[in-house]
Design a protein around this motif. Structure first.
Motif, short mmCIF file in Angstrom:
data_model
loop_
_atom_site.label_atom_id
_atom_site.label_comp_id
_atom_site.label_asym_id
_atom_site.label_seq_id
_atom_site.Cartn_x
_atom_site.Cartn_y
_atom_site.Cartn_z
N ASP A 81 0.92 -1.13 -0.04
CA ASP A 81 0.07 -0.21 -0.11
C ASP A 81 1.00 1.38 0.08
OD1 ASP A 81 -1.82 -2.23 0.47
OD2 ASP A 81 -3.11 -0.99 1.62
N PRO A 82 0.18 2.55 -0.62
CA PRO A 82 -1.00 2.49 -1.10
C PRO A 82 -1.19 2.11 -2.42
CG PRO A 82 0.12 4.62 -1.18
CD PRO A 82 0.98 3.64 -0.42
N HIS A 83 -2.36 2.31 -2.97
CA HIS A 83 -2.95 1.93 -4.23
C HIS A 83 -2.36 3.03 -5.23
CE1 HIS A 83 -5.80 -0.61 -7.26
NE2 HIS A 83 -5.02 0.25 -7.63
N ASP A 84 -1.33 2.90 -5.67
CA ASP A 84 -0.89 4.08 -6.51
C ASP A 84 0.10 3.49 -7.59
OD1 ASP A 84 1.59 3.68 -5.12
OD2 ASP A 84 1.30 5.61 -3.99
N ASN A 85 0.82 4.39 -8.43
CA ASN A 85 1.55 3.78 -9.47
C ASN A 85 2.95 3.47 -8.87
OD1 ASN A 85 -0.04 4.34 -11.65
ND2 ASN A 85 0.92 6.33 -11.97
N ALA A 86 3.23 3.83 -7.73
CA ALA A 86 4.80 3.34 -7.21
C ALA A 86 4.52 2.03 -6.51
CB ALA A 86 5.03 4.41 -6.22
N ALA A 87 3.11 1.62 -6.55
CA ALA A 87 3.11 0.24 -5.72
C ALA A 87 3.68 -0.86 -6.60
CB ALA A 87 1.54 -0.21 -5.89
N TYR A 88 4.03 -0.80 -7.67
CA TYR A 88 4.99 -1.61 -8.60
C TYR A 88 6.22 -1.68 -8.25
CZ TYR A 88 0.91 -3.38 -11.28
OH TYR A 88 -0.74 -3.84 -11.46
N GLN A 89 6.82 -0.59 -8.03
CA GLN A 89 8.14 -0.51 -7.72
C GLN A 89 8.44 -1.24 -6.23
OE1 GLN A 89 10.73 0.40 -9.24
NE2 GLN A 89 9.77 1.60 -10.93
N ARG A 90 7.36 -0.95 -5.29
CA ARG A 90 7.54 -1.47 -4.06
C ARG A 90 7.43 -3.08 -4.09
NH1 ARG A 90 4.57 3.28 -2.76
NH2 ARG A 90 2.41 2.19 -2.90
N SER A 91 6.46 -3.56 -4.78
CA SER A 91 6.30 -4.87 -5.13
C SER A 91 7.34 -5.68 -5.74
CB SER A 91 4.93 -5.29 -6.04
OG SER A 91 4.99 -4.96 -7.20
N ARG A 92 8.11 -4.69 -6.53
CA ARG A 92 9.42 -5.11 -7.28
C ARG A 92 10.46 -5.76 -6.32
NH1 ARG A 92 10.78 -4.51 -12.46
NH2 ARG A 92 12.95 -4.72 -13.03
N ARG A 93 10.57 -5.16 -5.22
CA ARG A 93 11.29 -5.91 -4.11
C ARG A 93 10.89 -7.02 -3.72
NH1 ARG A 93 11.78 -0.15 -2.96
NH2 ARG A 93 10.05 -0.06 -1.52
N THR A 94 9.76 -7.39 -3.49
CA THR A 94 9.10 -8.57 -3.17
C THR A 94 9.19 -9.55 -4.43
OG1 THR A 94 7.24 -7.59 -1.85
CG2 THR A 94 7.01 -9.96 -2.59
#
Length: 420
Positions: free
Chosen positions: A183-196
């Motif tokens: 979270d939050p649900h924004d364009n940067a979420a894909y950058q955060r999930s990239r680490r996952t």
């Protein structure tokens, strides 16, 4: 003094944008910054935007699909019947597609998945696991969860868990399920999930699946009765801004072909959208949309369970063609991504060098303008003699030069007469 401050601010801004573009193009996939100016310049829109629906029609006005993301010219759709469409026009909440005919690769995979083929491949079963995660971890189902969004603990986790449980049962392998919220649900979420995603890759999965739910208001868009079960269908999403796009798309074709053989029409369509979705990390990365926020969570769970029945076979961990199986049809090469990447490099370097030059230079605002003009001329020359390709135009500069010489001659003659 004021002019110098403006020049410095301009130069620093140019350098930052240039660095951002170069970083976006050159950094390794795992260390891309969470924010970069290149993404801003691309004008990326968010996806699963509840309340924003784009109706997708063909050139005769027939409904083809819907989307709650920023649909762009160039996006493509392959439906479960093998019909292939490409978006040619977008006007606010209406997109127009043209038909590209049947998708021959999908049809080839449908023919490939015969009982004889699967029996022959069963002897080559291999070990492997799948990584599962959620980029949009707040996504929920209104009829079941009471809201379309539950921060850090959306109903999508229950759907993901059902998907994982069915995968483990069908494959006999332990599935890598990472429940890290992004979270939050924004364009940067894909950058955060990239680490996952990168963390999951350390455990050598043979596929990565990002589980979402859509945001189309009409529950009937996904609702269906399949294999005597009330379910939500799935949509597979492939990012077009991705060097692995062809491999990812072929994986999606295989998944839709076999999943729909096992449970007819469980996969509604493949949507090729503007974006990356971290699918550059591996050729068997996939984004699935399990129903929409107006479907019940139970319908979505039953839908992903049926889809999970096909995943192990396609990946080769329960018999069937392995993840690296060759397409039964000659590959089609080519694309426009490389050209835009080259332009991006040129633009990034031009901004970086130009900004640095301005920063260390002093002088008037006119001088800075002249330097920027020279940089623009160099950039144009680097791209090639474009003017020569489209036809030679009159040289207005020479005409102006002749006129200036004539004007000076007249003025000089007038001065001589005055002196006499």
């Amino acid at each position: 003094m004021k002019i110098k401050k403006i020049t410095r601010a301009l130069s620093i801004g140019m350098m930052l944008i240039g660095i951002g573009i170069i970083a976006h193009l050159s950094f390794s996939p795992g260390i891309l910054p969470a924010w970069n100016p290149a993404a801003f310049l691309e004008g990326e829109d968010g996806d699963h935007m509840v309340g924003k629906v784009v109706n997708i029609l063909d050139e005769e006005g027939k409904a083809i699909s819907q989307a709650c993301r920023g649909v762009a010219v160039g996006d493509e759709i392959i439906n479960s019947k093998g019909q292939h469409y490409k978006v040619v026009k977008v006007d606010k909440d209406l997109a127009t597609v043209k038909s590209l005919g049947k998708d021959n690769r999908l049809l080839a995979w449908q023919d490939y998945f015969t009982d004889d083929r699967l029996e022959m491949a069963a002897a080559t079963r291999k070990n492997g696991t799948v990584g599962v995660y959620h980029t949009h971890s707040a996504e929920s189902y209104v009829p079941s969860d009471g809201s379309e969004s539950v921060p850090f603990n959306g109903g999508i986790y229950d759907v993901g868990q059902t998907f994982v449980n069915r995968l483990e049962k069908k494959s006999g392998s332990q599935i890598l399920y990472d429940k890290t919220p992004h979270d939050p649900h924004d364009n940067a979420a894909y950058q955060r999930s990239r680490r996952t995603s990168m963390k999951l890759l350390e455990q050598n999965p043979i596929a990565l699946i990002d589980v979402h739910r859509d945001g189309i208001p009409d529950p009937n868009f996904y609702r269906a009765n399949i294999s005597d079960t009330d379910v939500s269908q799935l949509r597979l999403v492939i990012g077009r801004q991705n060097p692995n796009m062809e491999a990812n798309l072929d994986f999606a074709r295989r998944m839709m072909a076999y999943a729909n053989k096992v449970h007819p029409d469980i996969v509604k369509e493949i949507f090729m959208a503007r974006g990356n979705y971290n699918q550059d990390l591996m050729p068997t990365a996939l984004l699935i949309e399990a129903g929409t926020h107006t479907n019940t969570k139970e319908q979505a769970e039953r839908g992903v369970a049926l889809f999970a029945d096909a995943v192990p076979t396609v990946l080769g961990i329960e018999g069937g063609p392995a993840a690296g199986a060759q397409t039964p049809e000659p590959a089609i090469t080519g694309g426009e991504g490389g050209g835009w990447r080259a332009v991006g490099w040129i633009l990034g370097l031009t901004l970086l060098v130009g900004g640095g030059f301005l920063l260390i230079s002093t002088g008037s605002l006119k001088g800075a303008s002249d330097r920027l003009s020279n940089i623009g001329k160099e950039f144009t020359n680097y791209l090639g003699p474009i003017r020569n390709r489209i036809g030679k135009k009159p040289d207005s500069t020479k005409e102006k030069s002749k006129k200036n010489v004539a004007d000076r001659a007249v003025a000089d003659h007038r001065d001589d007469v005055t002196e006499d």
